[in-house]
Design an enzyme around this catalytic site. Structure first.
Site, short mmCIF file in Angstrom:
data_model
loop_
_atom_site.label_atom_id
_atom_site.label_comp_id
_atom_site.label_asym_id
_atom_site.label_seq_id
_atom_site.Cartn_x
_atom_site.Cartn_y
_atom_site.Cartn_z
N ARG A 196 44.39 10.98 88.19
CA ARG A 196 43.74 11.32 87.20
C ARG A 196 44.29 11.61 86.26
O ARG A 196 44.35 12.12 85.28
CB ARG A 196 42.53 11.95 88.09
CG ARG A 196 41.28 11.03 87.69
CD ARG A 196 39.53 11.88 87.97
NE ARG A 196 38.99 11.47 86.92
CZ ARG A 196 37.69 10.46 86.54
NH1 ARG A 196 38.12 9.83 87.20
NH2 ARG A 196 37.43 11.05 85.59
N ARG A 226 33.62 6.53 82.40
CA ARG A 226 34.30 7.71 83.26
C ARG A 226 34.34 9.56 82.28
O ARG A 226 33.74 9.29 81.12
CB ARG A 226 35.99 7.73 82.94
CG ARG A 226 35.97 6.19 83.77
CD ARG A 226 37.09 6.02 84.07
NE ARG A 226 37.39 4.77 84.78
CZ ARG A 226 37.56 4.73 86.27
NH1 ARG A 226 36.77 6.00 86.60
NH2 ARG A 226 37.89 3.94 86.70
N ASN A 271 29.42 12.52 72.76
CA ASN A 271 29.05 11.34 73.49
C ASN A 271 27.58 10.97 73.77
O ASN A 271 26.68 11.02 72.94
CB ASN A 271 29.23 11.74 75.20
CG ASN A 271 28.82 10.59 75.61
OD1 ASN A 271 29.11 9.60 75.69
ND2 ASN A 271 27.87 11.54 77.21
N THR A 272 27.37 9.60 73.62
CA THR A 272 25.46 9.09 73.57
C THR A 272 25.14 8.78 74.50
O THR A 272 26.47 8.05 75.47
CB THR A 272 25.81 7.69 72.56
OG1 THR A 272 23.82 7.04 72.31
CG2 THR A 272 26.40 6.45 72.94
N HIS A 273 24.06 9.74 75.15
CA HIS A 273 23.68 8.76 76.68
C HIS A 273 22.30 8.19 76.78
O HIS A 273 21.75 8.59 75.69
CB HIS A 273 23.44 10.46 76.68
CG HIS A 273 23.05 10.49 78.29
ND1 HIS A 273 23.93 9.29 80.06
CD2 HIS A 273 22.62 10.71 79.22
CE1 HIS A 273 23.04 9.79 81.06
NE2 HIS A 273 22.15 10.12 80.92
N ASP A 288 31.23 18.49 77.31
CA ASP A 288 31.52 19.80 77.69
C ASP A 288 32.23 18.95 79.06
O ASP A 288 32.00 18.39 79.01
CB ASP A 288 30.79 21.15 77.67
CG ASP A 288 30.26 20.28 79.08
OD1 ASP A 288 29.62 19.78 79.54
OD2 ASP A 288 28.73 21.21 78.92
N GLY A 323 30.66 19.45 81.91
CA GLY A 323 30.36 19.00 83.31
C GLY A 323 30.10 17.48 82.65
O GLY A 323 30.38 16.45 81.27
N ASP A 338 27.21 15.34 81.41
CA ASP A 338 26.14 15.08 79.95
C ASP A 338 25.44 16.39 79.86
O ASP A 338 24.23 15.74 79.85
CB ASP A 338 24.99 13.67 80.56
CG ASP A 338 25.65 12.99 80.89
OD1 ASP A 338 26.46 12.49 79.51
OD2 ASP A 338 25.29 11.30 81.43
C1 GAR Z 1 25.10 2.44 75.95
O1 GAR Z 1 23.31 2.77 75.95
C2 GAR Z 1 25.15 4.15 76.45
O2 GAR Z 1 24.23 5.25 75.75
C3 GAR Z 1 25.94 4.18 77.48
O3 GAR Z 1 26.08 2.92 77.59
C4 GAR Z 1 25.16 2.30 76.74
C5 GAR Z 1 26.34 1.14 76.68
O4 GAR Z 1 26.27 0.68 75.42
N1 GAR Z 1 26.34 5.05 77.99
C6 GAR Z 1 25.91 5.79 78.98
O5 GAR Z 1 25.71 5.43 80.47
C7 GAR Z 1 27.21 7.11 79.59
N2 GAR Z 1 26.90 7.91 80.90
P1 GAR Z 1 27.14 -0.53 74.80
O6 GAR Z 1 28.81 -0.84 75.67
O7 GAR Z 1 26.57 -1.86 74.26
O8 GAR Z 1 27.82 0.07 73.63
#
Ligand code: GAR
Length: 199
Positions: free
Chosen positions: A61, A87, A103-105, A137, A139, A141
């Protein structure tokens, strides 16, 4: 600079926004941890550098973390956006780029961290969920929240239907936040380091 693992619809929204000069940002390259991510083709179609840095191609890693960091730093991005990057980035990555990784979650943080947020929201039985754009960060999310949007959960939802509804709200949120950060920067509230202020 955008990091992806999957379909790349969020990347697609960022690429579309890039075409409008008023947005204030431009995607300079894409890196994926998966060679088979459809998102890579979106990047190639847009004529952007698209590189694969897969964990299994590295002895451990730490070596993967270093290679990922180099691939990103090589393009000298102002901001790094994790758009469906499944990841955790490592300490080398955060040491070089921390503070400007977004990040988008697909949940309302701090609820439902991790890679199965829509499924976890359904299993819990919540009536409202959403999407969160946050700073990264060390952690899972747990970084400071930049923006959130709520999405209703319907009684007959399955994971796919719920996730698609979340993604429809998530894409414009991500585009809005990245544009605001690129145009006007961001700051932290003096009395609360977790409270990030966008222009
Ligand atoms: C999105 O909903 C994003 O928030 C999520 O994966 C999807 C990607 O969609 N990410 C996570 O769950 C990270 N923890 P996409 O490939 O169509 O953009």
């Amino acid at each position: 600079m955008v990091l992806v693992s999957g379909t790349g619809t969020n990347l697609g929204a960022l690429l579309e926004a890039s075409a409008d000069g008023r947005w204030g940002a431009a995607v300079v390259g894409v890196v994926s941890d998966r060679a088979d991510a459809p998102a890579l083709q979106r990047a190639r179609d847009a004529g952007l550098p698209a590189e694969v840095v897969a964990l299994r191609d590295h002895p451990d890693r730490a070596a993967w973390d270093a290679a990922l960091t180099e691939a990103v730093v090589a393009l000298a991005p102002d901001l790094v956006v994790l758009a469906g990057f499944m990841r955790l980035v490592g300490p080398t990555f955060l040491g070089r780029l921390g503070g400007r990784v977004v990040n988008t979650h697909p949940a309302l943080s701090p609820s439902f961290p991790g890679t199965r947020a829509p499924a976890d929201a359904l299993a819990y039985g919540v009536k409202v969920t959403g999407a969160t754009v946050l700073l990264v960060d060390e952690g899972v999310d747990t970084g400071a929240v930049l923006a959130q949007v709520t999405v209703p959960v319907h009684d007959d939802d399955d994971v796919e239907a719920l996730h698609e509804r979340i993604k429809s709200a998530e894409r414009p949120l991500l585009v809005d936040v990245v544009g605001r950060m690129a145009r006007g920067g961001w700051s932290t509230s003096p009395d609360n380091p977790r409270k990030v202020l966008l222009p």
